[in-house]
Design an enzyme around this catalytic site. Sequence first.
Site, PDB file in Angstrom:
ATOM      1  CB  THR A 144      -0.920   0.017   1.236  1.00  0.00           C
ATOM      2  OG1 THR A 144      -0.150  -0.271   2.409  1.00  0.00           O
ATOM      3  CG2 THR A 144      -2.014  -1.031   1.094  1.00  0.00           C
ATOM      4  CG  ASN A 147      -2.552   7.919  -1.373  1.00  0.00           C
ATOM      5  OD1 ASN A 147      -2.119   6.781  -1.189  1.00  0.00           O
ATOM      6  ND2 ASN A 147      -3.477   8.167  -2.286  1.00  0.00           N
ATOM      7  CB  SER A 172       4.209   4.005   1.988  1.00  0.00           C
ATOM      8  OG  SER A 172       5.103   5.078   1.792  1.00  0.00           O
ATOM      9  CD  GLU A 173       9.482   2.318   1.311  1.00  0.00           C
ATOM     10  OE1 GLU A 173       8.720   3.183   0.806  1.00  0.00           O
ATOM     11  OE2 GLU A 173       9.769   1.251   0.731  1.00  0.00           O
ATOM     12  N   GLY A 223      -0.868   1.716  -6.048  1.00  0.00           N
ATOM     13  CA  GLY A 223       0.310   2.551  -6.237  1.00  0.00           C
ATOM     14  C   GLY A 223       0.449   2.981  -7.684  1.00  0.00           C
ATOM     15  N   GLY A 228       3.078  -1.040 -10.727  1.00  0.00           N
ATOM     16  CA  GLY A 228       2.035  -2.048 -10.896  1.00  0.00           C
ATOM     17  C   GLY A 228       2.281  -2.956 -12.084  1.00  0.00           C
ATOM     18  CD  GLU A 245      -6.714   2.424  -6.740  1.00  0.00           C
ATOM     19  OE1 GLU A 245      -6.256   3.206  -7.611  1.00  0.00           O
ATOM     20  OE2 GLU A 245      -6.795   2.694  -5.545  1.00  0.00           O
ATOM     21  CB  CYS A 279      -5.275   7.015  -7.492  1.00  0.00           C
ATOM     22  SG  CYS A 279      -6.517   6.172  -6.476  1.00  0.00           S
ATOM     23  CD  GLU A 379      -1.403   9.203 -10.468  1.00  0.00           C
ATOM     24  OE1 GLU A 379      -2.370   8.954  -9.712  1.00  0.00           O
ATOM     25  OE2 GLU A 379      -0.526   8.361 -10.749  1.00  0.00           O
ATOM     26  CG  PHE A 381      -0.071  11.287  -6.281  1.00  0.00           C
ATOM     27  CD1 PHE A 381      -1.088  10.514  -6.799  1.00  0.00           C
ATOM     28  CD2 PHE A 381       0.347  11.052  -4.983  1.00  0.00           C
ATOM     29  CE1 PHE A 381      -1.672   9.506  -6.039  1.00  0.00           C
ATOM     30  CE2 PHE A 381      -0.236  10.054  -4.212  1.00  0.00           C
ATOM     31  CZ  PHE A 381      -1.244   9.281  -4.738  1.00  0.00           C
TER      32      PHE A 381
END
Length: 475
Positions: A144, A147, A172-173, A223, A228, A245, A279, A379, A381
């Site tokens: 995952t 965000n 996520s880190e 992500g 992906g 996704e 997203c 994108e 973001f």
Amino acid sequence: MENFINGMWTKPRSEQYADVFNPCTGEVIETFACSNIEDVNEALHVANLAFKNWKKTPVAQRAVLQHKAATLMRQNAERLANSLASELGRPLAGCFTEISRSADLLDFYAEEGLRMKGEIPLHNLEGEKALIVREAIGVVVAITPFNYPITLLVMKLGAALMAGCTVVAKPSEDTPISTLILAEIFMEAGYPPGVFNVLTGWGYEIGNALIEHPITAKIAFTGGTSTGKRIGATAAMHNKRITLELGGQSPAIVCEDADITTAVIAIVRHAFANSGQFCYRVNRVYVHKTKYQAFLAQAVALAQKLKLGNPHSNADMGPIVNQKIYQNSEAQVLDALEKGATVLTGGQRLRGEEYDKGWYFPPTIISDTNHSMKIMTEETFGPVVGIMPFETNEEAIALANDSEYGLAAYVFSEQVGTGLRMAESLEAGSVWINNISRSYHDVPFGGVKQSGIGREKGHYGIEAYTELKTIYLNY
């Protein structure tokens, strides 16, 4: 913080840790374990052992545990929300909303899992039946992003656990803390050790090891599209099941007969929520030429009222999570300016004592755009929106579909028939007409084209963690 494996805090075999930073101040707020291949093997091994019993657990018992986990999430909402605000920088009110909606989704999945059914076709053959049943797919790896770290995990976790799968989550880190706290909450709810595990760490090596491992039956990933694609290609080589996704570049169309005020309020609210870091946000807007100037004026006025600040203030927006994500917004603005667009508001990083330690980018509206510009094709973001006029609805649909992405789209028209016809023509997994709401828990969510494979939420989400089996019974 350490990994959470087999129901307990577990030190990484590497004995190494990395820092988690507050994006508002740049200060270190926590550490997370830097896992290695040995940790991957351990997490998947215990998840596989737990799966052998968990898949046999009555569905009603799974539902009781999931409802309890949802209740405990609400009881721990302040702890979870504060951890989210600290590691993500989102205003606290939005963090509480994420926790609340995620708990609601757990409850929904629990009830929906009780309604899962098999089939017996009416072949009318004497002494013979064909039974169609669903079985849990196995150990699931859930990867995952930063965000919406709780919601995007729960979309996978709640469905997988109700189907009878066990889960190894890789957050996520940037935002591992909230996920690790969630694992602790699930353990408190009474889940058996090994059913839900969390593994943290950096880099390609860990993710690839989780995907390729022979124990892993399915990868559920949210992500970027490029990542992906790599996951999908690797999974295909090993016949792993996937739900992906991925990215979005969502268009909004404002028709000649649209209520401009309604459209502006919905689009501005949605485009700049979470500082544009999700997203299916509105990334580009097409406005009929007769309403173009009015739309721009109202959108700029509303965007300029949004306040930026730290999560514990009355701010509407926080900082962008890190420099890498921030740079994309800056680069797209510069690209649009070089190609003849106009920045009507925003466009430059905020400076000053309150902002210098974080990557604060104001809500940015760019007019006179076209499809040669990255803002209209890639994108973002981030809190940047491109707007251009159109003359006919057919032109608007062609522009909206002129994208490799297909996650979401939005249409504003006072004529219901026009809105529905356009929605049917738009190449997207979800289309909103005359408003923009959050996606509902009982309907499928996912994309077409380069925006992903598969669907989450609803009974569709639970079915994605099962395999169909046909049993031929003679008696």
